[in-house]
Design a protein around this motif. Structure first.
Motif, PDB file in Angstrom:
ATOM      1  N   LEU A  83       1.480  -1.636  -0.017  1.00  0.00           N
ATOM      2  CA  LEU A  83      -0.053  -0.170  -0.118  1.00  0.00           C
ATOM      3  C   LEU A  83       1.106   1.806   0.120  1.00  0.00           C
ATOM      4  O   LEU A  83       0.560   1.678  -1.084  1.00  0.00           O
ATOM      5  CB  LEU A  83      -1.076   0.175   1.456  1.00  0.00           C
ATOM      6  CG  LEU A  83      -1.787   1.078   1.346  1.00  0.00           C
ATOM      7  CD1 LEU A  83      -3.114   1.224   0.342  1.00  0.00           C
ATOM      8  CD2 LEU A  83      -2.592   0.913   2.980  1.00  0.00           C
ATOM      9  N   GLY A  84       1.726   1.271   0.618  1.00  0.00           N
ATOM     10  CA  GLY A  84       3.289   2.610   1.438  1.00  0.00           C
ATOM     11  C   GLY A  84       3.343   2.396  -0.571  1.00  0.00           C
ATOM     12  O   GLY A  84       3.958   3.792  -0.878  1.00  0.00           O
ATOM     13  N   LEU A  85       3.983   1.142  -1.369  1.00  0.00           N
ATOM     14  CA  LEU A  85       4.539   1.932  -2.489  1.00  0.00           C
ATOM     15  C   LEU A  85       3.852   2.304  -3.819  1.00  0.00           C
ATOM     16  O   LEU A  85       3.489   3.301  -4.691  1.00  0.00           O
ATOM     17  CB  LEU A  85       5.198   0.089  -3.404  1.00  0.00           C
ATOM     18  CG  LEU A  85       6.142  -0.179  -2.062  1.00  0.00           C
ATOM     19  CD1 LEU A  85       6.320  -1.463  -3.167  1.00  0.00           C
ATOM     20  CD2 LEU A  85       7.129   1.230  -2.530  1.00  0.00           C
ATOM     21  N   LEU A  90       0.982   7.407  -6.077  1.00  0.00           N
ATOM     22  CA  LEU A  90       0.667   8.382  -6.252  1.00  0.00           C
ATOM     23  C   LEU A  90       0.847  10.134  -6.144  1.00  0.00           C
ATOM     24  O   LEU A  90      -0.194  10.444  -6.249  1.00  0.00           O
ATOM     25  CB  LEU A  90      -0.496   7.866  -5.559  1.00  0.00           C
ATOM     26  CG  LEU A  90      -1.421   6.764  -5.936  1.00  0.00           C
ATOM     27  CD1 LEU A  90      -2.799   6.350  -5.359  1.00  0.00           C
ATOM     28  CD2 LEU A  90      -2.055   7.305  -7.667  1.00  0.00           C
ATOM     29  N   GLY A  91       2.068   9.493  -5.684  1.00  0.00           N
ATOM     30  CA  GLY A  91       2.157  11.275  -5.467  1.00  0.00           C
ATOM     31  C   GLY A  91       1.824  11.590  -3.660  1.00  0.00           C
ATOM     32  O   GLY A  91       2.995  12.593  -3.656  1.00  0.00           O
ATOM     33  N   GLN A  92       2.071  11.089  -2.827  1.00  0.00           N
ATOM     34  CA  GLN A  92       2.055  10.834  -1.495  1.00  0.00           C
ATOM     35  C   GLN A  92       3.268  11.432  -0.395  1.00  0.00           C
ATOM     36  O   GLN A  92       4.304  10.922  -1.306  1.00  0.00           O
ATOM     37  CB  GLN A  92       1.300  10.283  -0.692  1.00  0.00           C
ATOM     38  CG  GLN A  92      -0.504   9.525  -1.058  1.00  0.00           C
ATOM     39  CD  GLN A  92      -1.366  10.849  -1.250  1.00  0.00           C
ATOM     40  OE1 GLN A  92      -0.814  11.500   0.088  1.00  0.00           O
ATOM     41  NE2 GLN A  92      -1.987  11.837  -2.184  1.00  0.00           N
ATOM     42  N   ALA A  93       3.729  12.215   0.259  1.00  0.00           N
ATOM     43  CA  ALA A  93       4.094  12.372   1.039  1.00  0.00           C
ATOM     44  C   ALA A  93       4.551  11.199   2.035  1.00  0.00           C
ATOM     45  O   ALA A  93       3.917  10.920   2.731  1.00  0.00           O
ATOM     46  CB  ALA A  93       4.207  14.146   1.311  1.00  0.00           C
ATOM     47  N   PHE A  98       3.685   7.446   5.857  1.00  0.00           N
ATOM     48  CA  PHE A  98       4.493   6.687   7.086  1.00  0.00           C
ATOM     49  C   PHE A  98       2.880   6.795   8.355  1.00  0.00           C
ATOM     50  O   PHE A  98       2.397   6.187   8.858  1.00  0.00           O
ATOM     51  CB  PHE A  98       5.095   7.614   7.670  1.00  0.00           C
ATOM     52  CG  PHE A  98       5.738   7.568   9.113  1.00  0.00           C
ATOM     53  CD1 PHE A  98       6.615   5.858   9.543  1.00  0.00           C
ATOM     54  CD2 PHE A  98       5.445   8.124   9.992  1.00  0.00           C
ATOM     55  CE1 PHE A  98       6.650   5.053  10.583  1.00  0.00           C
ATOM     56  CE2 PHE A  98       6.080   7.154  11.733  1.00  0.00           C
ATOM     57  CZ  PHE A  98       6.865   5.788  11.623  1.00  0.00           C
ATOM     58  N   SER A  99       2.041   8.081   8.850  1.00  0.00           N
ATOM     59  CA  SER A  99       1.655   8.157   9.321  1.00  0.00           C
ATOM     60  C   SER A  99      -0.015   7.127   9.022  1.00  0.00           C
ATOM     61  O   SER A  99      -0.631   6.232   9.969  1.00  0.00           O
ATOM     62  CB  SER A  99       1.062   9.586   9.126  1.00  0.00           C
ATOM     63  OG  SER A  99       0.190  10.367   8.265  1.00  0.00           O
ATOM     64  N   ILE A 100      -0.245   6.797   7.787  1.00  0.00           N
ATOM     65  CA  ILE A 100      -0.992   6.312   7.415  1.00  0.00           C
ATOM     66  C   ILE A 100      -1.086   4.672   7.261  1.00  0.00           C
ATOM     67  O   ILE A 100      -2.440   4.087   7.674  1.00  0.00           O
ATOM     68  CB  ILE A 100      -1.650   6.514   5.684  1.00  0.00           C
ATOM     69  CG1 ILE A 100      -2.371   8.297   5.537  1.00  0.00           C
ATOM     70  CG2 ILE A 100      -2.871   5.267   5.358  1.00  0.00           C
ATOM     71  CD1 ILE A 100      -2.260   8.862   4.314  1.00  0.00           C
ATOM     72  N   LEU A 101      -0.144   4.459   7.327  1.00  0.00           N
ATOM     73  CA  LEU A 101       1.038   2.590   6.872  1.00  0.00           C
ATOM     74  C   LEU A 101       0.475   2.892   8.861  1.00  0.00           C
ATOM     75  O   LEU A 101       0.361   1.147   8.955  1.00  0.00           O
ATOM     76  CB  LEU A 101       2.257   2.739   6.869  1.00  0.00           C
ATOM     77  CG  LEU A 101       1.636   3.117   5.174  1.00  0.00           C
ATOM     78  CD1 LEU A 101       3.235   2.680   4.404  1.00  0.00           C
ATOM     79  CD2 LEU A 101       0.927   1.662   4.600  1.00  0.00           C
ATOM     80  N   THR A 102       1.389   3.722   9.393  1.00  0.00           N
ATOM     81  CA  THR A 102       1.124   3.101  10.931  1.00  0.00           C
ATOM     82  C   THR A 102       0.038   2.869  11.689  1.00  0.00           C
ATOM     83  O   THR A 102       0.088   1.960  12.373  1.00  0.00           O
ATOM     84  CB  THR A 102       1.556   4.329  11.749  1.00  0.00           C
ATOM     85  OG1 THR A 102       2.915   5.342  11.216  1.00  0.00           O
ATOM     86  CG2 THR A 102       1.725   4.426  13.052  1.00  0.00           C
ATOM     87  N   ASP A 188      -3.855  13.416  10.355  1.00  0.00           N
ATOM     88  CA  ASP A 188      -3.811  14.489   9.601  1.00  0.00           C
ATOM     89  C   ASP A 188      -3.564  16.126  11.273  1.00  0.00           C
ATOM     90  O   ASP A 188      -3.183  16.895  10.795  1.00  0.00           O
ATOM     91  CB  ASP A 188      -4.329  15.528   8.923  1.00  0.00           C
ATOM     92  CG  ASP A 188      -3.643  14.472   7.299  1.00  0.00           C
ATOM     93  OD1 ASP A 188      -2.145  15.388   7.112  1.00  0.00           O
ATOM     94  OD2 ASP A 188      -4.248  13.798   6.539  1.00  0.00           O
ATOM     95  N   ILE A 189      -4.840  15.670  11.831  1.00  0.00           N
ATOM     96  CA  ILE A 189      -4.269  16.656  13.008  1.00  0.00           C
ATOM     97  C   ILE A 189      -3.254  16.713  13.678  1.00  0.00           C
ATOM     98  O   ILE A 189      -2.784  17.681  14.084  1.00  0.00           O
ATOM     99  CB  ILE A 189      -6.032  16.179  13.851  1.00  0.00           C
ATOM    100  CG1 ILE A 189      -6.851  16.373  13.537  1.00  0.00           C
ATOM    101  CG2 ILE A 189      -5.777  16.620  15.282  1.00  0.00           C
ATOM    102  CD1 ILE A 189      -8.296  15.972  14.264  1.00  0.00           C
ATOM    103  N   ALA A 190      -3.023  15.725  14.043  1.00  0.00           N
ATOM    104  CA  ALA A 190      -1.750  15.457  14.668  1.00  0.00           C
ATOM    105  C   ALA A 190      -0.596  15.494  14.049  1.00  0.00           C
ATOM    106  O   ALA A 190       0.209  16.113  14.930  1.00  0.00           O
ATOM    107  CB  ALA A 190      -1.164  14.030  14.459  1.00  0.00           C
ATOM    108  N   LEU A 191      -0.679  15.601  12.691  1.00  0.00           N
ATOM    109  CA  LEU A 191       0.365  16.267  12.064  1.00  0.00           C
ATOM    110  C   LEU A 191       0.537  17.700  11.797  1.00  0.00           C
ATOM    111  O   LEU A 191       1.740  18.613  11.690  1.00  0.00           O
ATOM    112  CB  LEU A 191       0.917  15.572   9.999  1.00  0.00           C
ATOM    113  CG  LEU A 191       1.161  13.895   9.863  1.00  0.00           C
ATOM    114  CD1 LEU A 191       0.894  14.029   8.405  1.00  0.00           C
ATOM    115  CD2 LEU A 191       2.237  14.692  10.033  1.00  0.00           C
TER     116      LEU A 191
END
Length: 783
Positions: A83-85, A90-93, A98-102, A188-191
């Protein structure tokens, strides 16, 4: 063909329950692959784990803890890595990824473990009720948790890793978007808090989180439908992959194990589209290694690609025919599709060959077995040439099987010749119980009948013909050989009405089988007729049959078709039972005679048309062609020189006695002569080659026994009880005795009709003012 590797267990190669790779990381990746491509393998693996768990202590087993580690941690890791790949592509930062995968990995593991434990507890309750309160509850907890671990590997991970992979489309999309928005907002609130002010972080985080969450939800939603669109999208690539495997297998000359095991049919269970070339590859493997082919067929029979199983099984049956006994039984184990699809049109060649081999081996004498087998081999050899010319895509794959069959048949015929020579036996050329075919040299006589038929066929009034005679008088043999007796411009189309035509349940089946028999018979004469498909006849059978006859007339060009219907009484019986309509069927024959000058109709049977009034009313001016006893010269030839280089000689009085016993009846001459040869082959070689009068007399009881079916048919089917009594009375008076009409009427009053029937059946004959048996051998049956 390459030799098979008998040490290879192909069942373990072509299986729905493979073992995962022993390496934990690679095995976990393989499990993830199974989840998306081979769900049966996934559940079979989970079942293996479940079978290993009987108590909490079983959690220490290597298979259990490794599988738990793979299922609860490694599989989620690989899923999120992939999923990370995808997100990276798709151009995600990277921080966002990292936050999504965690969060995703944490949820996967948590949901998997939670569901596994829940299922285990559910299992404990069931066991507690069943086993009792005292020991059921504690034992149920242990077994339930253990079972939950195993089931959680299969179901929990599946829900955690790929929500809705095999679920409903709408639910998958909706659920994916919802979870994606939630995870995105939280992440993204956390970020946002880390990057700036609390307010800015909250507002910006929510906005970005909602956007990315919706995007993530769309990804999950697409994942829910992956096994609907992926097979279509990947089809071209799989076609290329599968073709390359097939090409490489051919280059390797089918070396085992073949590369078929890597074909997508054996690892992509979601592909419901027919995989191009799978049938060819399977046939190639069967030709080189039937054991591997059988394992592949067993796998495919429980897969979306089972469409290829039937042609594979048919090919395997052919490949496994290792001797003539297997070949003769082949036709009884296969059902040919009447629609004449591509495999069936090729398989029909083998079916007909099998029937012919069966008929050959039914012959008592080795000479006749060898004679018919040689004919079968010649015909199959000609078919091999057609294999190379036909456009049928299966021809090249069935060609090796045809060559194997040809070799087996030829070898067996050679062995028969060696056995006969070694034993110094007399070859018996006589054919008992089946009609003589075009290829059998023993067919003799009937020249005058052929001339009579030809004269009637040239009659401009086009009268229908009836070939009439006693049973076993040679009517069918004559029809099989009638092409030898008629000009080349007359094309015989022989149809045995004892076959499929009269056995059909409706007009569609009757006309379809009639057309098929006409087509096959014409082909033997070198004339190709257009085919007629069964489905064409369904809506209006007779209309479309007439249209087919129009095409047949065009194919005949300047030739004339002789439609010869053998055993017409069988069709009459079908009409009497109501399967066919009298007006439709017999009206069709009358229309054929009256309005199609290119067609002539010949019926054959052991009854006259007058005995079947319904036929007499439709077929006017029927001309009877009577087939009766052979001429004496023809019968002598059949006795003394039935074939070239016949080794048995007869004393003159022995020949005369055969003629007296049989009255030149073609079947009875063959029956008695065949028994004489059997008797001579049991004698010393010094006297084996000369038949005496004593030999003829000794063969009579054996002929009555072996020909019992012929005599019993006369007794049971051709005469009634009064007729049987009359025949027994005359038979008891002795050989050649003429019994006066007055004596018979005193014994059997009011039997005039019966006497007429016996005369018509050619069982007795009128001499002066009395009656006697026409054939001495038949008289002896009634003693």
């Amino acid at each position: 063909m390459p030799s098979q590797d008998s040490s290879t267990n192909y069942v373990e190669i072509y299986t729905h329950s493979p073992e995962p790779h022993p390496n934990l990381a690679l095995g976990g990746l393989q499990l993830l692959f199974w989840l998306f491509f081979r769900p049966k393998a996934w559940y079979k693996h989970a079942e293996r784990i479940r079978n290993e768990l009987h108590s909490v202590d079983d959690l220490k087993k290597r298979l259990v803890w490794q599988s738990a580690l793979q299922g609860y941690l490694i599989v989620p890791f690989w899923a999120n890595f992939i999923l990370g790949l995808v997100l990276l592509a798709l151009g995600q930062a990277l921080p966002h990824i990292f936050s999504i995968l965690t969060l995703s990995l944490g949820c996967c593991v948590a949901l998997s473990v939670a569901l596994g434990v829940a299922l285990g507890v559910a299992g404990d309750v069931a066991l507690g009720v069943a086993g009792g309160v005292a020991f059921g509850v504690p034992l149920g907890v242990a077994l339930g948790v253990a079972g939950g671990v195993a089931l959680g590997v299969a179901l929990g991970v599946a829900l955690g890793v790929a929500f809705g992979v095999v679920g409903d489309i709408a639910l998958g999309v909706a659920g994916g978007v919802a979870f994606g928005v939630a995870f995105g907002v939280v992440g993204d609130i956390a970020l946002g808090v880390v990057e700036g002010s609390v307010v800015g972080g909250v507002v910006g985080g929510v906005a970005v989180g909602v956007a990315e969450g919706m995007a993530g939800g769309l990804v999950v939603g697409v994942g829910a439908t992956i096994n609907l669109w992926r097979p279509v999208l990947s089809f071209p690539f799989l076609a290329i992959w599968n073709y390359q495997l097939y090409r490489l297998d051919k280059e390797r000359n089918g070396r085992s194990p073949c590369l078929l095991r890597f074909h997508s049919a054996f690892w992509d269970e979601w592909q419901s589209l027919h995989l191009l070339g799978l049938d060819k590859h399977l046939l190639f493997v069967i030709a080189h290694n039937p054991v591997e082919g059988q394992a592949a067929i067993d796998y495919l029979n429980d897969s979306p690609q089972k469409w290829v199983v039937q042609v594979g099984r048919d090919a395997l049956r052919l490949r496994n025919c290792a001797d003539v006994q297997a070949i003769r039984q082949y036709h009884s184990s296969i059902v040919i599709d009447e629609l004449q699809n591509l495999p069936s049109s090729i398989l029909s060649i083998f079916t007909h060959t099998s029937k012919d081999v069966d008929a050959a081996l039914e012959q008592i004498s080795k000479y006749n077995q060898r004679l018919i087998l040689n004919t079968v081999a010649d015909r199959l050899n000609r078919q091999l040439e057609n294999f190379n010319r036909t456009k049928n895509k299966y021809a090249s794959f069935f060609y090796p099987f045809a060559k194997i069959w040809l070799e087996i048949i030829n070898n067996y015929a050679e062995d028969l010749a060696k056995i006969t020579e070694l034993r110094q036996e007399i070859d018996s050329p006589y054919i008992i119980g089946i009609p003589l075919t075009l290829e059998q040299e023993i067919f003799t006589g009937c020249d005058d009948i052929g001339t009579r038929i030809e004269q009637l066929l040239r009659d401009r009034r086009r009268p229908p013909l009836l070939l009439y005679g006693q049973r076993r008088m040679g009517k069918t043999s004559l029809l099989n050989n009638i092409g030898k007796l008629l000009p080349n411009s007359i094309i015989p189309m022989f149809v045995d009405l004892q076959g499929a035509s009269s056995s059909a349940s409706d007009h569609t089946g009757f006309l379809y089988n009639l057309a098929r028999e006409m087509e096959k018979s014409a082909k033997k004469q070198g004339v190709t007729l257009p085919s007629l498909a069964r489905e064409v006849l369904q809506s209006d059978p007779f209309t479309y049959f007439y249209e087919w006859l129009d095409k047949v007339e065009q194919a005949l060009e300047q030739n004339t078709a002789l439609l010869a219907l053998d055993e017409f009484e069988v069709l009459d019986n079908a009409i009497a039972k109501g399967r066919f309509d009298e007006q439709d069927v017999l009206g069709m024959l009358r229309h054929l005679i009256q309005h199609r000058p290119r067609f002539k109709v010949l019926l054959a049977g052991s009854h006259t048309i007058e005995e079947y009034q319904r036929w007499a009313s439709y077929l006017i001016n029927v001309q009877v062609v009577h087939i009766s006893y052979l001429k004496e010269a023809e019968a002598r030839q059949l006795i003394e020189c039935p074939v070239k280089d016949f080794t048995l000689r007869y004393e003159p009085n022995a020949v005369e006695r055969v003629l007296q016993f049989t009255r030149c009846h073609p079947f009875l001459v063959q029956l008695l002569c065949a028994e004489i040869i059997v008797l001579k082959n049991e004698q010393d070689p010094s006297i084996r080659r000369l038949a005496t009068l004593a030999d003829v007399e000794a063969a009579i009881p054996e002929a009555l026994q072996s020909g019992g079916f012929f005599f019993a048919d006369i007794q049971n089917n051709q005469v009634d009880a009064t007729g049987q009594a009359i025949l027994r009375f005359i038979a008891a008076q002795g050989e050649g005795t003429i019994v006066s009409r007055q004596t018979l009427l005193q014994q059997f009053a009011d039997a005039d009709i019966t006497f007429k029937l016996l005369l018509q059946r050619e069982l007795i004959e009128e001499v002066d003012d009395g009656y006697r048996f026409q054939v001495e051998l038949i008289r002896r049956w009634f003693i």
